[in-house]
Design an enzyme around this catalytic site. Structure first.
Site, PDB file in Angstrom:
ATOM      1  N   ASN A  96       0.807  -1.216   0.000  1.00 48.91           N
ATOM      2  CA  ASN A  96       0.000   0.000   0.000  1.00 48.91           C
ATOM      3  C   ASN A  96       0.842   1.269   0.000  1.00 48.91           C
ATOM      4  OD1 ASN A  96      -2.593   1.566   0.564  1.00 48.91           O
ATOM      5  ND2 ASN A  96      -1.376   2.068   2.368  1.00 48.91           N
ATOM      6  N   SER A 148      -4.065   2.221  -8.843  1.00 50.45           N
ATOM      7  CA  SER A 148      -4.933   3.394  -8.921  1.00 50.45           C
ATOM      8  C   SER A 148      -5.627   3.392 -10.278  1.00 50.45           C
ATOM      9  CB  SER A 148      -4.111   4.683  -8.775  1.00 50.45           C
ATOM     10  OG  SER A 148      -4.869   5.828  -9.117  1.00 50.45           O
ATOM     11  N   TYR A 161       2.872   9.340 -11.669  1.00 49.23           N
ATOM     12  CA  TYR A 161       2.135   8.456 -10.776  1.00 49.23           C
ATOM     13  C   TYR A 161       1.372   7.401 -11.578  1.00 49.23           C
ATOM     14  CZ  TYR A 161      -1.308   7.154  -7.151  1.00 49.23           C
ATOM     15  OH  TYR A 161      -2.097   6.481  -6.258  1.00 49.23           O
ATOM     16  N   ALA A 163       2.028   6.274 -14.568  1.00 52.69           N
ATOM     17  CA  ALA A 163       2.960   5.328 -15.174  1.00 52.69           C
ATOM     18  C   ALA A 163       3.423   4.291 -14.150  1.00 52.69           C
ATOM     19  CB  ALA A 163       4.162   6.071 -15.755  1.00 52.69           C
TER      20      ALA A 163
END
Length: 256
Positions: A96, A148, A161, A163
């Protein structure tokens, strides 16, 4: 109706980036369900209060606070070693830990790019590889990666982010195929907007998590607890026929 297939009782889970937000909701939920949890982030002082609150609660599982920088391979190896020393096993890993910032693509520095990729993608690689080495020799386990929707469909001012998270999604599919023969289940969650402090400050989202009505279907922002519920499903035996998948959790479809 039986719900034992969703239980994590007696298992040991490491959740990286669990000092706040989604990670914190996960360790609290897992511990409530009877799992021993390792609460970890880069700063020990940030995870100690979370672990202390769990250990002082009525949760059946115990919590161990540990400091770990997921971009540091030695630190990750020590994390797994300390987990096994304390609890005798490592059954579940949730990758996470993550970081992001908004910037136009032309303004992202090389250092900024590397930092985001190191934490989100390389960190997932380090933790997964080290945990899988243990799991392979001890009957298997569950790895849940947090990506995400930015990694699925892109996002303005979040190319670095997005990528990195796209890499996490592909990594999930790829290693799941390789590690299934060792009874290591690898799956992924791709959240949309979730009412964490980080999202609220970065995206200008004003909704407070406590004000979100979980009984309402028509919404496009969720709570950390809703992602934690999905993580528990993927970490439990209820998801036994789900391997290498990325589950999107983002509320009402945004149709044009």
């Amino acid at each position: 109706m039986t719900t034992t297939q969703f239980s994590l009782e007696g298992q040991t889970a490491v959740v990286t980036g669990s000092s706040s937000g989604i990670g914190k909701a996960m360790v609290e939920l897992f511990a409530d369900d009877g799992a021993n949890v390792v609460v970890t982030s880069r700063e020990l002082e940030n995870v100690e209060p979370v672990a202390e609150a769990i250990n002082e609660s009525e949760a059946e599982g115990r919590a161990l606070p540990l400091e770990c920088d997921v971009t540091d391979r030695d630190a990750v190896e020590e994390l797994v070693e300390q987990t096994v020393d304390e609890f005798g096993a490592l059954d579940i890993l949730v990758n996470n830990a993550g970081a992001s910032f908004q910037a136009p693509p032309a303004e992202i520095s090389e250092n900024g790019w590397k930092t985001i990729v190191d934490i989100n993608l390389h960190g997932t690689f380090h933790c997964s590889q080290v945990a899988a080495a243990y799991m392979r020799e001890h009957g298997g386990g569950k790895i849940v990666n947090i990506a995400s929707v930015a990694g699925q469909q892109g996002s303005r001012q979040m190319s670095h982010y997005g990528a990195a998270k796209a890499g996490v999604i592909n990594f999930t599919k790829s290693v799941a195929a390789d590690w299934a023969e060792d009874d290591i289940w690898v799956n992924c969650i791709a959240p949309g907007l979730v009412a964490t402090e980080g999202v609220k400050s970065q995206m200008g989202v004003e909704d407070e998590a406590d004000a979100i009505d979980r009984t309402t279907a028509d919404r496009t922002i969720g709570t950390p607890e809703e992602v934690a519920d999905l993580a528990q499903f993927l970490a439990s035996s209820a998801s036994s026929y789900l391997v290498g998948e990325t589950v999107t959790i983002m509320g009402t479809p945004r149709l044009e």
